[in-house]
Design a protein around this motif. Sequence first.
Motif, short mmCIF file in Angstrom:
data_model
loop_
_atom_site.label_atom_id
_atom_site.label_comp_id
_atom_site.label_asym_id
_atom_site.label_seq_id
_atom_site.Cartn_x
_atom_site.Cartn_y
_atom_site.Cartn_z
N GLU A 30 -54.59 40.07 -17.15
CA GLU A 30 -54.59 38.61 -17.06
C GLU A 30 -53.18 38.06 -17.23
O GLU A 30 -52.31 38.70 -17.83
CB GLU A 30 -55.49 38.02 -18.16
CG GLU A 30 -54.95 38.28 -19.56
CD GLU A 30 -55.87 37.81 -20.68
OE1 GLU A 30 -57.08 37.80 -20.50
OE2 GLU A 30 -55.34 37.45 -21.75
N HIS A 32 -49.92 36.42 -18.42
CA HIS A 32 -49.29 36.27 -19.74
C HIS A 32 -48.01 35.46 -19.61
O HIS A 32 -46.93 35.92 -20.01
CB HIS A 32 -49.03 37.63 -20.37
CG HIS A 32 -50.18 38.16 -21.18
ND1 HIS A 32 -51.29 38.70 -20.59
CD2 HIS A 32 -50.41 38.21 -22.52
CE1 HIS A 32 -52.14 39.06 -21.55
NE2 HIS A 32 -51.64 38.77 -22.72
N THR A 40 -50.15 43.18 -20.34
CA THR A 40 -49.58 43.09 -21.70
C THR A 40 -50.57 43.58 -22.76
O THR A 40 -50.21 44.40 -23.62
CB THR A 40 -49.15 41.63 -21.99
OG1 THR A 40 -47.97 41.36 -21.24
CG2 THR A 40 -48.85 41.41 -23.47
N ASP A 41 -51.80 43.08 -22.73
CA ASP A 41 -52.78 43.46 -23.78
C ASP A 41 -53.07 44.95 -23.75
O ASP A 41 -53.23 45.59 -24.81
CB ASP A 41 -54.10 42.69 -23.59
CG ASP A 41 -53.93 41.20 -23.80
OD1 ASP A 41 -52.96 40.79 -24.45
OD2 ASP A 41 -54.78 40.45 -23.28
N HIS A 141 -51.30 32.99 -27.24
CA HIS A 141 -51.25 33.73 -25.98
C HIS A 141 -49.87 33.70 -25.34
O HIS A 141 -49.35 32.64 -25.01
CB HIS A 141 -52.28 33.16 -24.99
CG HIS A 141 -52.40 33.97 -23.74
ND1 HIS A 141 -53.07 35.17 -23.69
CD2 HIS A 141 -51.89 33.79 -22.51
CE1 HIS A 141 -52.98 35.68 -22.48
NE2 HIS A 141 -52.28 34.86 -21.74
N GLU A 146 -46.74 38.11 -28.97
CA GLU A 146 -46.89 39.10 -27.90
C GLU A 146 -45.55 39.41 -27.23
O GLU A 146 -45.30 40.54 -26.82
CB GLU A 146 -47.90 38.60 -26.86
CG GLU A 146 -49.34 38.73 -27.33
CD GLU A 146 -50.36 38.43 -26.24
OE1 GLU A 146 -51.29 39.22 -26.10
OE2 GLU A 146 -50.21 37.41 -25.53
ZN LIG Z 1 -52.46 39.02 -24.62
#
Ligand SMILES: [Zn+2]
Length: 230
Positions: A30, A32, A40-41, A141, A146
């Motif tokens: 998704e 970022h 990223t996640d 987010h 992050e």
């Molecule tokens: Zn994330």
Amino acid sequence: MDGSTRLASTPWPEVARDELVVAVPVGSFEQHGPHLPLDTDTRIASAVARAITGVVAAPAIAYGASGEHEGFPGTISIGSDVLETVLVEYGRSACRWARRVVFVNGHGGNGPALVKAVELLRYEGRDAAWLPCAVPGADAHAGRTETSLLLHLSPDDVAMDRAEPGNTAPIVELMPQLRSGGMLAATPNGILGDPTGASEEEGERLFADLVRRADKAVENWAPRPDGRLV
Ligand SMILES: [Zn+2]
């Protein structure tokens, strides 16, 4: 950085039956923000899973429930129901030879699917659990947290020259907007928070803290009723 064996590169006779704790990163694909990669996640969850002591780290489940980000190109969501089914079948399959399975979650939106899947697996007598890659006090987010983590884990894939503040209102205030119009309604650049102060040093510290807590949670192995290790 690595505390674990990699399942993908292990020949089957070396997979010690019945003794293993398999750590499975669960990520997302998704947006970022304008400065971080779509995966990223998944990168964060994979790095944490690989750093946990005494586990075998499986390849990531690299797609998750990201419906709120679908207003942004690049995002691919498989939705909560499908993710739940994937996690249940994954756990059933892995528990044929592994003693325990822990899903290492990198994306908050996967939470409801994880809770339901792990509850079912545990009801069926399988020793599954999950833990979040959650930083206390983090922005929501693609913000400072992050971005710092990615500066530590994947510095070549962070475009700091494009990092800019997003919507910095507290997430509780944004919830109605997020529910009705998704992320795009709340933040045109896709960021909730402010990545401009992010640094590699901060990322290194945050990552060490994530790994320390994950290590402790796996060592204690005391799943709460929702299947989460603490
Ligand atoms: Zn994330």
